[in-house]
Motif scaffolding. Structure first.
Motif, mmCIF file in Angstrom:
data_model
loop_
_atom_site.group_PDB
_atom_site.id
_atom_site.type_symbol
_atom_site.label_atom_id
_atom_site.label_comp_id
_atom_site.label_asym_id
_atom_site.label_seq_id
_atom_site.Cartn_x
_atom_site.Cartn_y
_atom_site.Cartn_z
ATOM 1 N N PHE A 112 19.153 65.862 69.469
ATOM 2 C CA PHE A 112 19.579 65.855 70.914
ATOM 3 C C PHE A 112 20.627 66.126 71.417
ATOM 4 O O PHE A 112 21.014 66.705 72.525
ATOM 5 N N ILE A 163 -0.213 55.073 59.925
ATOM 6 C CA ILE A 163 1.158 54.224 60.393
ATOM 7 C C ILE A 163 2.228 54.756 59.322
ATOM 8 O O ILE A 163 3.403 54.966 59.730
ATOM 9 N N GLY A 173 5.780 56.600 59.585
ATOM 10 C CA GLY A 173 6.821 56.024 59.165
ATOM 11 C C GLY A 173 7.673 56.918 58.314
ATOM 12 O O GLY A 173 8.939 56.775 58.325
ATOM 13 N N TRP A 177 9.229 59.211 60.665
ATOM 14 C CA TRP A 177 10.429 58.766 61.745
ATOM 15 C C TRP A 177 11.008 57.586 61.375
ATOM 16 O O TRP A 177 12.019 57.307 62.378
ATOM 17 N N ASN A 178 11.003 56.929 60.323
ATOM 18 C CA ASN A 178 11.667 55.904 60.030
ATOM 19 C C ASN A 178 13.121 56.188 59.547
ATOM 20 O O ASN A 178 13.341 57.301 58.903
ATOM 21 N N PRO A 179 14.180 55.626 60.284
ATOM 22 C CA PRO A 179 15.425 56.257 60.036
ATOM 23 C C PRO A 179 16.109 55.926 58.288
ATOM 24 O O PRO A 179 15.730 54.588 58.162
ATOM 25 N N ALA A 186 12.289 72.447 77.670
ATOM 26 C CA ALA A 186 11.497 71.339 77.793
ATOM 27 C C ALA A 186 10.094 71.562 77.153
ATOM 28 O O ALA A 186 9.641 70.884 76.541
ATOM 29 N N VAL A 234 8.573 68.290 69.228
ATOM 30 C CA VAL A 234 8.690 66.801 68.839
ATOM 31 C C VAL A 234 7.534 66.041 69.005
ATOM 32 O O VAL A 234 7.162 65.381 68.100
ATOM 33 N N CYS A 235 6.875 66.355 70.096
ATOM 34 C CA CYS A 235 5.515 65.557 70.482
ATOM 35 C C CYS A 235 4.272 65.993 69.607
ATOM 36 O O CYS A 235 3.673 65.306 69.335
ATOM 37 N N MET A 290 5.633 50.898 58.939
ATOM 38 C CA MET A 290 6.675 51.759 59.708
ATOM 39 C C MET A 290 7.612 50.730 60.101
ATOM 40 O O MET A 290 7.130 49.617 61.033
ATOM 41 N N THR A 291 8.913 50.850 60.290
ATOM 42 C CA THR A 291 9.679 49.963 60.694
ATOM 43 C C THR A 291 10.085 49.983 62.157
ATOM 44 O O THR A 291 9.493 50.944 62.916
ATOM 45 N N ALA A 340 12.782 50.159 63.773
ATOM 46 C CA ALA A 340 13.590 51.373 64.168
ATOM 47 C C ALA A 340 12.940 52.687 64.362
ATOM 48 O O ALA A 340 13.261 53.457 65.134
ATOM 49 N N GLY A 341 11.780 52.788 63.457
ATOM 50 C CA GLY A 341 11.086 53.901 63.276
ATOM 51 C C GLY A 341 10.236 54.139 64.551
ATOM 52 O O GLY A 341 10.286 55.336 65.184
ATOM 53 N N TRP A 342 9.892 53.029 65.017
ATOM 54 C CA TRP A 342 9.047 53.027 66.346
ATOM 55 C C TRP A 342 10.011 53.500 67.357
ATOM 56 O O TRP A 342 9.643 54.167 68.417
ATOM 57 N N PHE A 359 12.609 55.189 67.343
ATOM 58 C CA PHE A 359 13.143 56.664 67.307
ATOM 59 C C PHE A 359 11.850 57.473 67.888
ATOM 60 O O PHE A 359 12.162 58.346 68.522
ATOM 61 N N LEU A 360 10.783 57.089 67.207
ATOM 62 C CA LEU A 360 9.287 57.701 67.638
ATOM 63 C C LEU A 360 9.303 57.863 69.243
ATOM 64 O O LEU A 360 9.170 58.968 69.807
ATOM 65 N N SER A 381 12.153 59.208 71.467
ATOM 66 C CA SER A 381 12.022 61.037 71.465
ATOM 67 C C SER A 381 11.046 61.488 72.235
ATOM 68 O O SER A 381 11.250 62.472 72.997
ATOM 69 N N ASN A 382 9.775 60.780 71.769
ATOM 70 C CA ASN A 382 8.573 61.475 72.378
ATOM 71 C C ASN A 382 8.627 61.558 74.123
ATOM 72 O O ASN A 382 8.390 62.251 74.835
ATOM 73 N N PHE A 386 11.356 60.752 75.940
ATOM 74 C CA PHE A 386 12.503 61.665 76.321
ATOM 75 C C PHE A 386 11.828 63.038 76.667
ATOM 76 O O PHE A 386 12.287 63.583 77.904
ATOM 77 N N VAL A 387 11.150 63.559 75.825
ATOM 78 C CA VAL A 387 10.606 64.990 75.923
ATOM 79 C C VAL A 387 9.616 65.018 76.934
ATOM 80 O O VAL A 387 9.551 65.880 78.072
ATOM 81 N N ILE A 388 8.648 63.948 77.024
ATOM 82 C CA ILE A 388 7.611 64.240 77.763
ATOM 83 C C ILE A 388 8.236 64.082 79.218
ATOM 84 O O ILE A 388 7.682 64.458 80.287
ATOM 85 N N LEU A 390 11.042 64.574 80.427
ATOM 86 C CA LEU A 390 11.703 65.809 81.002
ATOM 87 C C LEU A 390 10.660 66.993 81.190
ATOM 88 O O LEU A 390 10.996 67.627 82.279
ATOM 89 N N LEU A 391 9.633 67.133 80.461
ATOM 90 C CA LEU A 391 8.727 68.035 80.699
ATOM 91 C C LEU A 391 7.827 67.815 82.328
ATOM 92 O O LEU A 391 7.736 68.606 82.790
#
Lengths: 526, 50
Positions: free
Chosen positions: A44, A221, A225, A228-230, A289, A296-297, B1-2, B4-6, B8-9, B12-13, B15-17, B19-20
């Protein structure tokens, strides 16, 4: 004068150009390989500091050129830069889409071949799941002809070759119908249809649960993960250490740069068909956008998640071709109603590809009309011969995809970096940021952010230069060594050089027509 | 899924939605209609040979 019919039309056309197979196949691979969810921070940042400013600069310069009746990149850059140098740099903006068209249409054909085969139930990877991946790789090798050169007809009709001719005809037919009745009308239908196809596949993926109870860890899930998990680049460090690696930032900038189709010569051409009263700021942001939504989505939730659910972590990595054409057919073999969803998926990839490929034609058509003083039919005929011969070259020299890979490296990557850097210098330092900001205000439905001027002049240029230098350091030596060995790579580069000379010759010959079109002929050194 | 993963997911989503949604809302609600920015008479597609 040729103009867009509606704002939504131009937004969808630009977004259609940007949304390609990379949104669904390249982006997820980049995220997984570069720190998972933490990759989105540099991603971003690159969007705000590099992609969006460059995108706006192209929209502004394009519309400004269009006001003077210029639609090709060389003429627009020459008009704004007022120096012969800019028309020769602008020639790259014709070369890039022309060269990309030659190989991108081949990738587009693969997508349709898979879609057609799924539709008619012809994808058979065998009865043993252990053999699926081997058979999937063999299937792709057959469709793309990667084992040896030639047209692979072997006494019968080659489906890839036959569909290439069909797709080629569709592309040129759409563009022949004109900007509004061809490109704009097609994108107005194709983009929502592409979104619908992606949402159908996404819904199927997210409702799979745990398909194999014997492997409970391979579920939706955990698939999300895995994407998307960092995570760190090595297993022993905290996740945020990935952000300390310059390679991650470079990959993010590269992904943003290529996904937005900046530096291709397409946006500057499309924006030239707007009038001075039309908005460019909101339109540019909306097109960006829309591209991000698909990337992304949709791309970010579908590809890797699906691969993880059925193949686990080891099967969820890879580049564009590996993930798209080796892994996903295996995923659809495992999935209930896999043929139907395989068809929807590859048809969607085909739509993503065709909305991009038609955008590669318009810049060259505008260029031929402006420099050879010919009408649309004549320019399409010339372009059809050039691109047709180029595509035959790519599809014939298909062994290990050497021709495709070489053209992609020099025209689809290196030349794009060079043109984008030139455009930033032209906009930020020659045309002038203040003038650009004034120009952007005409018809603007939202204001440009106050940081735009500073960012495009200093940050974006430095950002892009750094990324290019690092990328060139990592990649150029290998490709130059390959080039020096001769063969298909050298032949491919000779084709590009020949095309560039052809474009420059046309510019020198056709400049007299430019003076007839401009309201200020004294601007030109005729 | 951690967790932090949730984060970020979702971040990000959303933010984009967001903005759109903002962009399309602005496009359709502006005084300039999103459907038409040129009258048909303005349009010369140059499709026909003279």
């Amino acid at each position: 004068m040729e103009r867009w019919k509606s704002r939504i039309g131009v937004i969808l056309a630009v977004a259609g150009s940007a949304v390609g197979v990379g949104n669904f196949l390249r982006f997820p691979g980049q995220v997984v390989a570069n720190g998972g969810g933490s990759f989105m921070i540099p991603y971003f940042a690159a969007l705000l500091l590099l992609g969006l400013p460059l995108c706006w600069a192209e929209w502004i310069m394009g519309r400004s050129g269009g006001e003077h009746n210029f639609h090709s990149c060389p003429a627009i850059m020459y008009k704004l830069g007022k120096s012969n140098l800019w028309k020769y740099i602008g020639a790259i903006g014709v070369l890039i889409p022309m060269a990309i068209m030659m190989y991108y249409i081949v990738i587009e054909t693969w997508c349709l071949v898979y879609a057609v085969k799924y539709l008619f139930g012809q994808i058979d990877l065998g009865s043993s799941p252990e053999q699926y991946m081997i058979n999937s790789k063999n299937l792709f090798a057959t469709i793309a002809g990667t084992t040896n050169d030639g047209f692979h007809t072997e006494g019968k009709i080659n489906i890839t070759f036959a569909l290439l001719i069909v797709i080629f005809s569709i592309n040129f037919y759409l563009v022949y119908n004109g900007l509004t009745r061809g490109i704009e009308k097609f994108c107005t239908y194709a983009m929502p249809l592409m979104g619908l196809c992606a949402i159908i596949v996404l819904f199927r993926i997210l409702t799979l649960g745990t398909p194999d109870p014997n492997i409970p860890e391979q579920n939706v899930i955990n698939g999300l993960g895995y994407m998307w998990n960092p995570k760190p680049l090595d297993n022993d460090s905290p996740w945020w250490t990935a952000l300390l690696n310059p390679q991650v930032w470079m990959s993010a900038a590269g992904q943003i740069f290529f996904t937005l189709s900046v530096g291709l010569g397409v946006i500057i051409n499309y924006a030239s068909y707007l009038s001075n009263k039309d908005d460019v700021v909101l339109s540019g942001l909306t097109a960006t956008a829309t591209n991000e939504f698909f990337e992304v989505c949709l791309g970010g939730l579908i590809t890797v998640t699906a691969a993880f659910i059925f193949l686990g972590a080891s099967g969820s990595q890879g580049g564009v071709f590996s993930l798209g054409f080796h892994t996903l057919p295996v995923v659809f073999m495992h999935m209930p109603a896999g043929s139907f969803f395989g068809f929807i998926w590859f048809f969607m990839l085909f739509l993503a590809a065709i909305t991009s490929s038609i955008s590669m034609l318009q810049p060259s058509i505008a260029f031929l009309e402006e420099t050879a003083n010919i009408k649309r039919k004549g320019s399409i005929s010339i372009l059809g011969i050039i691109c047709g011969l180029g595509s035959l070259f790519v599809i014939y020299f298909s062994k290990d995809l050497k021709a495709l890979d070489t053209l992609d490296f020099w025209a689809g990557t290196t030349a794009i970096y060079l043109l984008a850097m030139s455009q930033i210098i032209l906009f930020g330092w020659v045309y002038g940021v203040d003038r650009g900001l004034e120009e952007a205000k005409h018809g603007a439905l939202i204001n440009l952010p106050s940081w735009f001027g500073f960012v495009i002049k200093y940050v974006s240029s430095l950002y892009l230069l750094t990324v290019f230098v690092l990328w060139a350091y990592n990649n150029l030596p290998g490709y130059i060594t390959t080039l020096l060995k001769g063969g298909v790579p050298l032949f491919s580069v000779c084709i590009l050089a020949g095309l560039y000379l052809f474009i420059v010759t046309l510019i020198n010959n056709g400049q007299k027509y430019w003076s007839e079109k401009t309201s200020n002929p004294e601007d030109y050194n005729i | 899924m951690t967790l932090a993963g949730w984060i970020f997911l979702l971040a990000s989503n959303l933010f984009v939605i967001g903005l759109l949604a903002f962009c399309f809302y602005k496009c359709f609600s502006s005084a300039q209609s999103a459907d038409s920015i040129h009258s048909p008479l303005d349009i010369d597609t140059r499709d026909e040979e003279k």
